[in-house]
Design an enzyme around this catalytic site. Structure first.
Site, PDB file in Angstrom:
ATOM      1  N   HIS A 158       1.052   5.294   1.170  1.00 10.95           N
ATOM      2  CA  HIS A 158       0.368   6.131   2.160  1.00 10.95           C
ATOM      3  C   HIS A 158       1.004   7.519   2.173  1.00 10.95           C
ATOM      4  O   HIS A 158       2.234   7.630   2.216  1.00 10.95           O
ATOM      5  CB  HIS A 158       0.462   5.491   3.545  1.00 10.95           C
ATOM      6  CG  HIS A 158      -0.288   6.248   4.588  1.00 10.95           C
ATOM      7  ND1 HIS A 158      -1.670   6.226   4.657  1.00 10.95           N
ATOM      8  CD2 HIS A 158       0.126   7.077   5.573  1.00 10.95           C
ATOM      9  CE1 HIS A 158      -2.065   7.007   5.646  1.00 10.95           C
ATOM     10  NE2 HIS A 158      -1.002   7.538   6.221  1.00 10.95           N
ATOM     11  N   ASP A 203      -2.664   0.689   8.246  1.00 14.22           N
ATOM     12  CA  ASP A 203      -1.355   1.240   7.845  1.00 14.22           C
ATOM     13  C   ASP A 203      -0.252   0.867   8.837  1.00 14.22           C
ATOM     14  O   ASP A 203       0.630   1.681   9.124  1.00 14.22           O
ATOM     15  CB  ASP A 203      -1.448   2.765   7.671  1.00 14.22           C
ATOM     16  CG  ASP A 203      -2.448   3.148   6.594  1.00 14.22           C
ATOM     17  OD1 ASP A 203      -2.496   2.457   5.559  1.00 14.22           O
ATOM     18  OD2 ASP A 203      -3.195   4.118   6.782  1.00 14.22           O
ATOM     19  N   ASN A 209       0.847  -1.189   0.000  1.00 14.59           N
ATOM     20  CA  ASN A 209       0.000   0.000   0.000  1.00 14.59           C
ATOM     21  C   ASN A 209       0.888   1.247   0.000  1.00 14.59           C
ATOM     22  O   ASN A 209       1.969   1.240   0.589  1.00 14.59           O
ATOM     23  CB  ASN A 209      -0.861  -0.005   1.268  1.00 14.59           C
ATOM     24  CG  ASN A 209      -1.888   1.105   1.297  1.00 14.59           C
ATOM     25  OD1 ASN A 209      -2.305   1.623   0.259  1.00 14.59           O
ATOM     26  ND2 ASN A 209      -2.301   1.491   2.493  1.00 14.59           N
TER      27      ASN A 209
HETATM   28  C1  GRF Z   1      -2.563   8.689  -2.621  1.00 14.01           C
HETATM   29  O1  GRF Z   1      -1.990   9.731  -1.877  1.00 14.01           O
HETATM   30  C2  GRF Z   1      -2.766   7.481  -1.765  1.00 14.01           C
HETATM   31  O2  GRF Z   1      -1.702   7.186  -0.918  1.00 14.01           O
HETATM   32  C3  GRF Z   1      -3.972   7.920  -1.001  1.00 14.01           C
HETATM   33  O3  GRF Z   1      -4.793   8.463  -1.986  1.00 14.01           O
HETATM   34  C4  GRF Z   1      -3.985   9.010  -3.011  1.00 14.01           C
HETATM   35  C5  GRF Z   1      -4.372   8.382  -4.307  1.00 14.01           C
HETATM   36  O4  GRF Z   1      -4.217   9.265  -5.332  1.00 14.01           O
HETATM   37  N1  GRF Z   1      -4.546   6.859  -0.241  1.00 14.01           N
HETATM   38  P1  GRF Z   1      -4.411   8.813  -6.841  1.00 14.01           P
HETATM   39  O5  GRF Z   1      -5.776   8.150  -6.963  1.00 14.01           O
HETATM   40  O6  GRF Z   1      -3.284   7.848  -7.168  1.00 14.01           O
HETATM   41  O7  GRF Z   1      -4.313  10.065  -7.635  1.00 14.01           O
END
Ligand code: GRF
Length: 206
Positions: free
Chosen positions: A108, A144, A106
């Site tokens: 974050h 997380d 994942n």
């Molecule tokens: C990223 O910052 C991810 O970590 C968070 O949401 C965002 C996703 O952005 N959970 P995108 O859809 O890749 O533009």
């Protein structure tokens, strides 16, 4: 060649970056499918690359477990070596995590274990910290809380709002994600070994 399934909920800018990286014949991983829990804008990136998509709409299931069972079934069809959660805004049920772990990662938008959860950027701003960051982790059954594979600091600037800060964090997330996928594919990062070491350290903690 490592095969990858990417799960999204939103715009998929991290997905886009991974697709662009994987288009290089030298990149040792291929994205085989993109899934989402809703009609995600990011599907457009997959379609542009001719990559199949599937949707398991959260709203159509009575429980997290039932939704996750269908998601697990869809993933089994594509048999990916690695699952990447890239902006999937849902917690996965333990059955799915256990089936895939440790080959499920994942991204974050915070420097974990600081600011876990759905509002990592907002929470960092509210805490008034001078720097936050981006992390890539192995997914476990916490929020997380899995082993950290890569992370980098990002400064919080005067005048930052949630959007501005998140937009500065995302390019870092993308770079870290691409690098982690490359290192998993090349065997430089051994997810099973990292997960079992982390489990061992936890078991021996006082
Ligand atoms: C990223 O910052 C991810 O970590 C968070 O949401 C965002 C996703 O952005 N959970 P995108 O859809 O890749 O533009």
């Amino acid at each position: 060649m490592l095969t990858v399934a990417v799960l999204i909920s939103g715009t998929g800018s991290n997905l886009r970056a991974l697709l662009d990286a994987a288009a290089d014949p030298e990149f040792p991983a291929r994205i085989v499918v993109v899934g989402a829990d809703r009609e995600a804008e990011g599907f457009a990136h997959a379609e542009e690359y001719g990559i199949p998509t599937f949707m398991v709409p959260w709203a159509m299931f009575a429980s997290r477990e039932e939704w996750g069972a269908e998601l697990a079934a869809q993933l089994r069809v594509w048999r990916p070596d690695l699952v990447v959660l890239s902006g999937l805004m849902r917690l996965l049920p333990a059955t799915l995590v256990d089936e895939r772990s440790p080959r499920i990662i994942n991204t974050h938008p915070a420097y974990l274990p600081e600011f876990p959860g759905a509002h990592g950027v907002r929470d960092a701003l509210a805490a008034g910290v001078e720097q936050t960051g981006a992390s890539v982790i192995i997914v476990d059954n916490g929020v997380d809380s899995g082993p950290i594979l890569a992370q980098e600091r990002v400064p919080v600037l005067a005048g930052d709002d949630e959007h501005a800060l998140h937009e500065r964090i995302k390019p870092v997330e993308r770079r870290l994600l691409i690098d982690v996928v490359r290192r998993v594919a090349s065997g430089e990062l051994d997810l099973a070994q990292i997960a079992s070491r982390a489990a061992g350290a936890e078991a021996s903690a006082p």
